[in-house]
Structures are given as C-alpha cells and as structure tokens.
Design a protein around this motif. Structure first.
Motif, PDB file in Angstrom:
ATOM      1  N   GLY A 102       0.962  -1.253  -0.296  1.00  9.70           N
ATOM      2  CA  GLY A 102       0.151  -0.094  -0.704  1.00  9.70           C
ATOM      3  C   GLY A 102       0.954   1.006   0.103  1.00  9.70           C
ATOM      4  O   GLY A 102       0.186   1.899   0.386  1.00  9.70           O
ATOM      5  N   GLN A 103       2.456   1.032  -0.234  1.00 19.81           N
ATOM      6  CA  GLN A 103       3.404   2.597  -0.570  1.00 19.81           C
ATOM      7  C   GLN A 103       3.117   3.010  -1.760  1.00 19.81           C
ATOM      8  O   GLN A 103       3.314   1.736  -2.858  1.00 19.81           O
ATOM      9  CB  GLN A 103       4.419   2.334   0.430  1.00 19.81           C
ATOM     10  N   LEU A 104       3.443   3.783  -1.387  1.00 19.87           N
ATOM     11  CA  LEU A 104       4.558   4.686  -3.131  1.00 19.87           C
ATOM     12  C   LEU A 104       5.184   4.046  -3.580  1.00 19.87           C
ATOM     13  O   LEU A 104       6.627   4.213  -3.009  1.00 19.87           O
ATOM     14  CB  LEU A 104       4.101   5.988  -2.833  1.00 19.87           C
ATOM     15  N   ALA A 105       5.521   3.210  -4.854  1.00 19.12           N
ATOM     16  CA  ALA A 105       6.707   3.153  -5.111  1.00 19.12           C
ATOM     17  C   ALA A 105       7.689   3.590  -6.012  1.00 19.12           C
ATOM     18  O   ALA A 105       6.984   4.252  -6.897  1.00 19.12           O
ATOM     19  CB  ALA A 105       6.893   1.668  -5.805  1.00 19.12           C
ATOM     20  N   LEU A 106       8.647   3.814  -5.862  1.00 23.94           N
ATOM     21  CA  LEU A 106       9.815   5.366  -6.294  1.00 23.94           C
ATOM     22  C   LEU A 106      10.440   4.400  -6.411  1.00 23.94           C
ATOM     23  O   LEU A 106      11.696   3.840  -6.040  1.00 23.94           O
ATOM     24  CB  LEU A 106       9.890   6.631  -5.725  1.00 23.94           C
ATOM     25  N   SER A 107      11.660   5.285  -7.355  1.00 25.58           N
ATOM     26  CA  SER A 107      12.878   4.877  -8.371  1.00 25.58           C
ATOM     27  C   SER A 107      13.555   6.193  -8.315  1.00 25.58           C
ATOM     28  O   SER A 107      12.899   7.192  -9.250  1.00 25.58           O
ATOM     29  CB  SER A 107      12.860   4.032  -8.997  1.00 25.58           C
ATOM     30  N   HIS A 108      14.384   6.248  -7.904  1.00 26.08           N
ATOM     31  CA  HIS A 108      15.657   7.292  -7.600  1.00 26.08           C
ATOM     32  C   HIS A 108      16.377   7.275  -9.061  1.00 26.08           C
ATOM     33  O   HIS A 108      17.321   7.815  -9.780  1.00 26.08           O
ATOM     34  CB  HIS A 108      16.579   7.046  -6.227  1.00 26.08           C
ATOM     35  N   LYS A 109      16.515   5.608  -9.282  1.00 26.35           N
ATOM     36  CA  LYS A 109      17.961   5.709 -10.690  1.00 26.35           C
ATOM     37  C   LYS A 109      16.980   5.612 -11.081  1.00 26.35           C
ATOM     38  O   LYS A 109      17.792   5.907 -12.207  1.00 26.35           O
ATOM     39  CB  LYS A 109      18.060   3.666  -9.973  1.00 26.35           C
ATOM     40  N   LYS A 110      16.219   5.509 -11.988  1.00 28.33           N
ATOM     41  CA  LYS A 110      14.852   5.604 -13.245  1.00 28.33           C
ATOM     42  C   LYS A 110      15.016   6.890 -13.430  1.00 28.33           C
ATOM     43  O   LYS A 110      15.221   7.802 -14.924  1.00 28.33           O
ATOM     44  CB  LYS A 110      13.740   5.069 -12.864  1.00 28.33           C
ATOM     45  N   ALA A 111      14.804   7.898 -12.513  1.00 33.27           N
ATOM     46  CA  ALA A 111      14.630   9.536 -12.218  1.00 33.27           C
ATOM     47  C   ALA A 111      16.084   9.564 -13.209  1.00 33.27           C
ATOM     48  O   ALA A 111      16.142  10.246 -13.913  1.00 33.27           O
ATOM     49  CB  ALA A 111      14.314  10.040 -11.076  1.00 33.27           C
ATOM     50  N   ARG A 112      17.015   9.237 -12.339  1.00 33.71           N
ATOM     51  CA  ARG A 112      18.699   9.588 -13.018  1.00 33.71           C
ATOM     52  C   ARG A 112      18.842   9.116 -14.346  1.00 33.71           C
ATOM     53  O   ARG A 112      19.548  10.043 -15.561  1.00 33.71           O
ATOM     54  CB  ARG A 112      19.567   9.348 -12.344  1.00 33.71           C
ATOM     55  N   GLN A 113      18.531   7.747 -14.924  1.00 31.53           N
ATOM     56  CA  GLN A 113      18.172   7.789 -15.419  1.00 31.53           C
ATOM     57  C   GLN A 113      17.480   8.529 -17.167  1.00 31.53           C
ATOM     58  O   GLN A 113      18.207   8.569 -17.927  1.00 31.53           O
ATOM     59  CB  GLN A 113      18.188   6.545 -16.195  1.00 31.53           C
ATOM     60  N   LEU A 114      16.157   9.033 -16.847  1.00 33.50           N
ATOM     61  CA  LEU A 114      15.580   8.893 -17.564  1.00 33.50           C
ATOM     62  C   LEU A 114      16.943  10.761 -17.756  1.00 33.50           C
ATOM     63  O   LEU A 114      16.577  11.046 -19.233  1.00 33.50           O
ATOM     64  CB  LEU A 114      14.193   9.521 -17.309  1.00 33.50           C
ATOM     65  N   LYS A 115      16.655  11.447 -16.588  1.00 25.04           N
ATOM     66  CA  LYS A 115      17.739  13.014 -16.826  1.00 25.04           C
ATOM     67  C   LYS A 115      18.989  13.301 -17.067  1.00 25.04           C
ATOM     68  O   LYS A 115      19.058  13.366 -19.085  1.00 25.04           O
ATOM     69  CB  LYS A 115      17.823  13.336 -16.111  1.00 25.04           C
ATOM     70  N   SER A 116      19.956  11.346 -17.757  1.00 23.77           N
ATOM     71  CA  SER A 116      20.518  11.207 -18.031  1.00 23.77           C
ATOM     72  C   SER A 116      19.733  11.081 -20.281  1.00 23.77           C
ATOM     73  O   SER A 116      20.844  11.687 -20.628  1.00 23.77           O
ATOM     74  CB  SER A 116      21.663   9.810 -17.497  1.00 23.77           C
TER      75      SER A 116
END
Length: 170
Positions: A102-116
């Motif tokens: 029931g928690q919000l699932a986030l990814s910092h790694k994918k955010a960095r890859q998209l920015k890259s």
C-alpha cells in the motif's frame, strides 16, 4: 433483522432537501469540489517528481512527494551519495501508486537515467562532443559511462588506426 427494529426515523428530517442539496452547503457543490481537488496532489505513474527525504532506515529511504503516503526507495539506489540525509531534495520516478504493502513505489535510479537520456538527446541535437569515463574493456571495445549511462564504444571507433591493446585506455 432484530437490529433494524431499534432504529427510529426522525420525522422532522427533510429528505427532499437532503437529496437536492438544498441548504447543506453555503457555496455551490462544484466550487467546494474544485477547492478540495486543489488540495490533492495527482501523481501519475511514469512521472519524475521532486521529493524530500523524510526518513532513512537500513533498507529504505522514505520520500515525501506530497501524495497521500510517503514513497519508498531502496537505500541501494543511493550508494553513489553516502552523504544523503533527512531533508534533502531528490528526484524520483513514480513506479506505481501503491505496491503490495500500500505504499508509493518510487525509483531514484530511473529518474537519474531519464534525466541522463534527456542530456544525451540534447547533446545529439546540438551536435556536441561529450566526454565519458571508460569503466572497463570488453572483447570488442569498451564500456563507457556517459552521464551515468553505460554505453558500448566499439574498438574500431577509438582511434583512426587499429588498436591492439585496449587496456591503456581503461
């Protein structure tokens, strides 16, 4: 059935006013609904959002992005940043609105890859020369880190003349 016998209807209750929303609100219902919707933050799956680190455990980093619950990111995604602390602002990719707990699932790694990828595409559009860090060699070339993304550099593209020993570039 026996529980229903104890319920007594209030004879003074105006059912028609209740059903037609007469006198219930001081404003039109649409204005109240619009004001309520402004207080909620809509989070779309696949979106990159900014959040604030609210807690760090041995396994997880808790991030507040203004949603109904805090997001969870694995602490392994922050190995590159050992100085991460509560209160830091980070970017996070929304993987799902709710996981099995029931928690919000986030990814910092994918955010960095998209920015890259955005930076790589921007460099392509502007015909820029970019620099990369050679991580290791492979059979036919090199693995190069470009803005945090691993890319393959064929051995034939390293120099004008053929290269026998790739190890000097690592």
């Amino acid at each position: 059935m026996e529980e229903m016998k104890n319920v007594v209807a209030n004879e003074n209750f105006d059912w028609s006013a209740f059903e037609n929303d007469l006198g219930v609100y001081s404003q039109p219902k649409e204005e109240i609904a619009a004001a309520y919707d402004k207080t909620l933050s809509n989070v779309n799956v696949g979106e990159v959002v900014e959040g604030t680190v609210t807690g760090i455990t041995k396994r997880e980093v808790l991030v507040n992005i203004g949603y109904k619950s805090e997001g969870v990111i694995s602490v392994a995604e922050f190995r590159y940043n050992p100085d991460l602390k509560v209160g830091d602002t980070i970017e996070a990719y929304v993987e799902s609105a709710e996981d099995k707990n029931g928690q919000l699932a986030l990814s910092h790694k994918k955010a960095r890859q998209l920015k890259s990828w955005d930076r790589v595409n921007e460099a392509l559009e502007k015909d820029e020369i970019i620099k990369g860090y050679i991580k290791c060699r492979t059979k036919g070339g090199m693995i190069v880190d470009v803005f945090g993304i691993e890319a393959f550099l064929p051995g034939s593209q390293i120099d004008v003349k053929p290269i026998r020993d790739y190890d000097i570039y690592v």
